[in-house]
Write a protein that holds these residues in place. Structure first.
Motif, short mmCIF file in Angstrom:
data_model
loop_
_atom_site.label_atom_id
_atom_site.label_comp_id
_atom_site.label_asym_id
_atom_site.label_seq_id
_atom_site.Cartn_x
_atom_site.Cartn_y
_atom_site.Cartn_z
N LEU A 361 0.84 -1.20 0.00
CA LEU A 361 0.00 0.00 0.00
C LEU A 361 0.87 1.24 0.00
CD1 LEU A 361 -2.79 1.44 0.35
CD2 LEU A 361 -2.40 1.29 2.82
N GLU A 362 0.57 2.16 -0.91
CA GLU A 362 1.27 3.45 -0.92
C GLU A 362 0.59 4.38 0.07
OE1 GLU A 362 2.18 7.29 -3.85
OE2 GLU A 362 1.27 5.46 -4.67
N SER A 363 1.34 4.86 1.05
CA SER A 363 0.82 5.81 2.02
C SER A 363 1.35 7.21 1.70
CB SER A 363 1.20 5.38 3.44
OG SER A 363 2.60 5.34 3.58
N ALA A 364 1.11 8.15 2.59
CA ALA A 364 1.46 9.54 2.32
C ALA A 364 2.98 9.74 2.24
CB ALA A 364 0.87 10.43 3.41
N TYR A 365 3.38 10.70 1.44
CA TYR A 365 4.76 11.18 1.36
C TYR A 365 5.73 10.09 0.90
CZ TYR A 365 2.62 14.89 4.07
OH TYR A 365 1.80 15.89 4.51
N ASN A 366 5.39 9.40 -0.19
CA ASN A 366 6.29 8.44 -0.83
C ASN A 366 6.73 7.31 0.10
OD1 ASN A 366 6.04 10.04 -3.04
ND2 ASN A 366 8.19 10.59 -3.23
N GLY A 387 9.00 12.70 1.05
CA GLY A 387 7.93 13.33 0.29
C GLY A 387 7.38 14.59 0.91
N GLU A 388 7.62 14.81 2.21
CA GLU A 388 7.11 16.02 2.86
C GLU A 388 7.69 17.28 2.23
OE1 GLU A 388 8.61 13.55 4.27
OE2 GLU A 388 7.58 12.81 6.09
N ASP A 389 8.89 17.18 1.65
CA ASP A 389 9.56 18.35 1.08
C ASP A 389 9.35 18.49 -0.42
OD1 ASP A 389 10.58 18.80 3.63
OD2 ASP A 389 12.31 17.52 3.25
N LEU A 390 8.49 17.66 -1.01
CA LEU A 390 8.26 17.69 -2.44
C LEU A 390 7.00 18.48 -2.78
CD1 LEU A 390 9.05 14.02 -3.52
CD2 LEU A 390 10.30 16.06 -4.21
N ALA A 391 7.04 19.15 -3.93
CA ALA A 391 5.83 19.80 -4.43
C ALA A 391 4.83 18.73 -4.85
CB ALA A 391 6.18 20.71 -5.61
N GLN A 392 3.57 19.13 -4.90
CA GLN A 392 2.52 18.17 -5.20
C GLN A 392 2.71 17.49 -6.55
OE1 GLN A 392 0.19 17.46 -2.94
NE2 GLN A 392 -0.69 15.86 -4.22
N TYR A 413 10.17 7.51 -8.55
CA TYR A 413 9.76 8.62 -7.70
C TYR A 413 10.77 9.76 -7.84
CZ TYR A 413 13.37 6.39 -4.94
OH TYR A 413 14.56 5.84 -4.54
N HIS A 414 10.46 10.88 -7.22
CA HIS A 414 11.38 12.02 -7.17
C HIS A 414 11.87 12.22 -5.75
CE1 HIS A 414 9.50 12.90 -11.07
NE2 HIS A 414 10.58 13.60 -11.34
N THR A 415 13.00 12.90 -5.62
CA THR A 415 13.58 13.21 -4.32
C THR A 415 13.69 14.72 -4.16
OG1 THR A 415 15.82 13.09 -5.21
CG2 THR A 415 14.90 11.07 -4.25
N PRO A 416 13.66 15.24 -2.94
CA PRO A 416 13.78 16.69 -2.72
C PRO A 416 15.13 17.21 -3.20
CG PRO A 416 12.96 15.57 -0.75
CD PRO A 416 13.40 14.51 -1.69
#
Length: 715
Positions: A361-366, A387-392, A413-416
């Protein structure tokens, strides 16, 4: 306003007695048409809020004609009572003082012409020498001791009458007679009113009974009209949204059984012939946080062996809304304990291992959560990036894959700090170790092979295909596929890695491509939003087209429509053999379908116009007059496998899902079929009756245990 009397008493001792005395003085000889005849002052009921209490009391004393002193030792010692008496003695005649003894003693000394102050305890000494003759006082000591303050009590009534007589300016006996006369008048009026009200009650009951009868007739007509309207709406929705059509058909039957509701139920059964279970009812609205054009986060996943279904939704189902990931045991046909997990905003990855034991399951913030489905336990959480530091726009996993053995997870995925750079990582699910991490630009699609040995990576923007071995950790490039259009929109990627389903940019066409040879296998007109390709790359394709979920052959020709929803389909999943298909719509509805004919019934040609009476004793196969088996519709082997066949008056033969009751003569209400609304004459051998299902409430079931009522709805 002039007062007839002023009651002076001790608050600490005689508050209750003073209140009863005031009430008795007001009520005695009062005509029933008036509120009161005389006005007697008592401080706690007559004074308003004032900053100068004594001036208010002086004003009331000046307006009062009589001073009623409620005598007691406490009153004699009270500073306020003494001030009130002193004012009265200074400005009024002592003849206007009325004494009511509540406690203590009062004794008159005839020789001295004054009270015997050696034995008198209830009067203050300021009354010494005031009275020229022995005054008349009322003894309330016994009344106070018994606490019977009612004019129905003779002793209290006599005392009140003695005090009220001078206030009314009449004799005590005359006043008492006047009170009795007023009571008789009130009693006669009361009896007359009761008689009139009784007559009115009888009349109103008769009129109410007649109105109730008419009301029942009106309600019957209203129920019939409502049932017909619900049945008509059910018939309208049968093709567009079979789930809601079944609901409206049940509502129509619940409201009032009619021929229209019976037809609606039969139509709903036919429309839901491929439905195994409706798991969540749709909300029929958009998600409030995405606006009127948005949709709810609804995701479904089916294990490869077809044993387990997992699903969640932001909407739908009332009490089911937002309560974790729901697990359904397909083989046992029952819900399992839900997993208390929260998915990412707007949905996200949801996958099951082939045996249905491990959930991704994918949860919040990657973040990726790994759950043990049977125990409902969180095994571990894998963090792809902060993921908290990534733009939407860069948030969420862009592509993901979960191996069938539940051992490997791949995701992009992307990283900050590196917003333009996309990464591809592979994790070992059992240890949580990141076994591979590298830059992976492009629009990628991931898929593990059915044996979980290779991860296939398809770069749709360049038309390049590569593989990665989790054990050897070696990557192998397969080169570019120049014939595959890079501008096409990828829909799904087969587990074998050999086939892919693409859609045109205009979403007016879908194409099936072989990635190994670079050849187009099939094309179809129309947009396919969600799809599942067979795990081995061959066989039927399950796809969603708008609000419908359908089965297509390898040439992308529609074979059959499994079901429809009220909103566009958001998620589709299927078992490896394609037998079980789950789908979720934008308003939160989730349904489970069966593609192998394990739905409720199937209609077959009845060219010989067989009747129910021509079935053999066990209701399994039809026979002729000579009792020999007659072949029709399906093969004998197929009939033997299912054993569930029944004749309908519409010149067709129906195969039902469960073991059937015995078939009887045509027209019998006990012959097999689709539904049994109570109270409706059986229209032939299409109806059956059994005991109500335990899965439905008694008010909903009402004795009906057709396939749609017994099997399709969980609520």
């Amino acid at each position: 306003m002039e007062r007839d009397g002023f009651i002076s008493y001790s608050h600490a001792r005689d508050r209750e007695l003073a209140q009863a005395l005031q009430r008795g003085l007001h009520q005695l000889a009062r005509p029933w048409t008036r509120r009161q005849v005389i006005s007697v002052f008592r401080d706690t009921t007559s004074l308003s809020a004032n900053h100068d209490l004594w001036s208010s009391i002086l004003g009331e004393l000046q307006r009062s004609r009589y001073f009623i002193y409620l005598a007691s030792p406490e009153a004699a010692a009270s500073r306020w009572v003494q001030k009130e008496l002193r004012f009265w003695l200074d400005h009024r005649s002592p003849d206007r003082i009325l004494i009511a003894v509540g406690s203590g003693a009062v004794h008159w000394d005839p020789a001295a012409g004054d009270f015997d102050w050696s034995r008198t305890t209830a009067l203050p000494r300021m009354l010494e020498g005031v009275f020229r003759a022995e005054p008349l006082w009322v003894d309330l000591v016994e009344v106070r001791r018994s606490r019977k303050y009612s004019l129905r009590q003779a002793e209290f009534r006599s005392a009140v009458a003695a005090l009220a007589a001078p206030l009314h300016g009449r004799g005590k006996d005359e006043l008492d007679s006047e009170d009795l006369q007023q009571r008789r008048i009130a009693l006669r009026l009361l009896r007359g009113a009761v008689t009139v009200l009784s007559l009115l009650l009888v009349t109103s009951l008769a009129a109410g009974g007649y109105a109730w009868q008419k009301r029942d007739e009106a309600l019957d007509r209203a129920r019939v009209s409502a049932s017909q309207a619900l049945a008509a709406h059910s018939m309208e929705l049968a093709d567009a949204d079979p789930r809601k059509a079944a609901q409206f058909a049940l509502y129509a039957e619940e409201t009032e059984p009619t021929s229209e509701s019976a037809r609606a139920l039969a139509r709903a059964v036919d429309a839901n012939s491929s439905v195994a279970r409706h798991l969540l009812g749709g909300l029929g609205a958009a998600a409030d946080y995405t606006g009127s054009g948005g949709a709810a986060a609804t995701e479904v996943a089916v294990s490869g062996d077809g044993s387990t279904l997992a699903y969640f939704s932001d909407l739908g189902g009332g009490p089911e809304q937002g309560r974790g990931v729901h697990i359904y045991d397909i083989r046992k046909g029952r819900a399992m304990k839900a997993i208390k997990a929260q998915w990412a905003l707007g949905g996200g990855a949801l996958e099951l291992s082939a045996d249905g034991r491990i959930l991704m399951l994918e949860s919040a913030y990657n973040r990726i959560q790994i759950w043990d489905v049977r125990r409902g336990k969180l095994l571990r959480t894998i963090t792809a990036s902060a993921g908290e530091d990534l733009a939407q726009v860069y948030l969420r996993l862009h592509a993901y894959a979960f191996s069938a053995d539940g051992r490997w997870i791949g995701a992009t995925y992307h990283t900050p700090g590196e917003k333009e750079t996309q990464y591809l990582s592979v994790w070992n699910v059992r240890t949580g170790e990141r076994v591979d991490h590298r830059q992976a630009p492009g629009n990628l699609r991931l898929s593990f092979t059915t044996d979980s040995r290779l991860l296939r990576v398809w770069d749709t923007s360049r038309g390049a295909l590569s593989t990665w071995n989790p054990k050897t950790r070696q990557r192998k490039s397969g080169g570019r596929l120049p014939d595959i259009p890079t501008e096409a929109r990828p829909i799904t990627f087969a587990g074998s890695g050999d086939t892919a389903l693409l859609g045109s940019t205009a979403r007016e066409k879908a194409e099936l491509w072989n990635l190994s040879t670079g050849k187009r296998l099939a094309s179809a007109t129309g947009s396919l939003e969600q799809a599942v390709l067979p795990a081995d790359g061959s066989g039927s394709v399950v796809a969603a087209q708008g609000r419908q979920v359908s089965v297509f052959d390898p040439k992308l020709r529609r074979l059959r429509t499994l079901g429809s929803f009220g909103w566009p389909v958001r998620s589709v999943a299927a078992s490896d053999d394609g037998r079980w298909v789950a789908a979720g719509s934008g308003d939160g509805a989730v349904s489970l379908f069966s593609t192998d004919g394990a739905g409720f019934h199937r209609s077959l040609p009845n060219e010989e116009r067989l009747k129910a009476g021509e079935f053999d004793a066990d209701g399994g196969s039809p026979t002729g007059p000579d009792r020999r088996e007659r072949s029709f519709g399906p093969s004998s082997k197929e009939r033997a496998d299912s054993g569930d066949w029944a004749v309908s008056p519409a010149r067709s033969v129906n195969r039902t899902r469960r073991s059937p009751p015995r078939a009887t003569a045509a027209g019998s209400p006990w012959s097999t079929g689709a539904c049994s609304p109570p109270g409706i004459p059986a229209p032939g051998p299409r109806w059956e009756r059994r005991r109500p299902s335990r899965t439905m409430s008694p008010s909903r079931a009402r004795g009906c245990v057709c396939s749609i009522c017994r099997t399709m709805f969980m609520w």
